[in-house]
Design an enzyme around this catalytic site. Sequence first.
Site, short mmCIF file in Angstrom:
data_model
loop_
_atom_site.label_atom_id
_atom_site.label_comp_id
_atom_site.label_asym_id
_atom_site.label_seq_id
_atom_site.Cartn_x
_atom_site.Cartn_y
_atom_site.Cartn_z
N ASP A 111 0.84 -1.19 0.00
CA ASP A 111 0.00 0.00 0.00
C ASP A 111 0.88 1.25 0.00
O ASP A 111 1.80 1.37 0.81
CB ASP A 111 -0.89 -0.02 1.25
CG ASP A 111 -1.89 1.11 1.30
OD1 ASP A 111 -2.29 1.59 0.23
OD2 ASP A 111 -2.29 1.50 2.42
N GLY A 141 -9.04 5.63 1.92
CA GLY A 141 -9.68 6.41 2.96
C GLY A 141 -11.08 5.95 3.30
O GLY A 141 -11.94 6.75 3.68
#
Length: 279
Positions: free
Chosen positions: A82, A205
């Site tokens: 990530d 998010g």
Amino acid sequence: MPLVSGHDVIAECTSRGLVAGAFNTTNIETTMGIAEAIERTGVPTFIQVAPTNVVLSGYEYIYDMVARRLAECSVPVALHLDHGKNLEAVEGALEARFTSIMIDASETPYEENVTTSAKAREMCGESVSLEAELGSIGGKEDEVGPEHAQGTDPDQVSEFVRATSCDMLAVSVGNVHGYAPDARIDFELLGRVREASPVPLVIHGGSGLPEEQFGRLHEYGVVKVNIASELRNAMIRTFGEAYAADPHEHSLIRVSRTAVENIADVVEHRIRTFNPSAL
């Protein structure tokens, strides 16, 4: 089963009309909780770690921990890097046998983003899936955030994907890293990006977005949604509550097992909210 390529997770989710969760791990409790939820739901999933969270263990430890636990799991799972901010991070994850990679050069000028992402594509080869980011997502990931958030420009999407040969595109469409209670997906912008993109989209998010928006994402070509803050909070909250209840608590394994269950509940809930009509 052994860890699979991100290509396999993308293909199965796309064919079944599912949205894959992408859940960040750092330690054994978080990994065990994520895996338990994956087994409960049967939805192909990404387990991921950012370079900021391998400073304690290194990539190899993360791979060994995840691969060992997932060997007992019948659901396809990919191990994903990530927010690899540079090619050194990509190289480290590939050497540790990660099966999916994100290169995030979104804070650099467009041409530099293209060049860096294309180099990452070469490093991954054909067997490892690549996620790239266009537009800069606001908020903070592990206390690190962009100087300026910038929405994804639909007019750049098609050429960016062609030039980088990425398999997934992370987009900035109102989503914000970390806990951001005012964050909202701009579905009009997301729709324009989807129309321009030849590859599935990724929403970062996810921890700060309202639940009612999750169930719509599959309609907009989203295949992956990232969740990190909620899992970390579940872990920290479990230990904090145990200490508050008894400052002399000393059973680490009992509290750790409670943390695993709490994390599993969070992950299962998120997977189900991503796929309300399929589960």
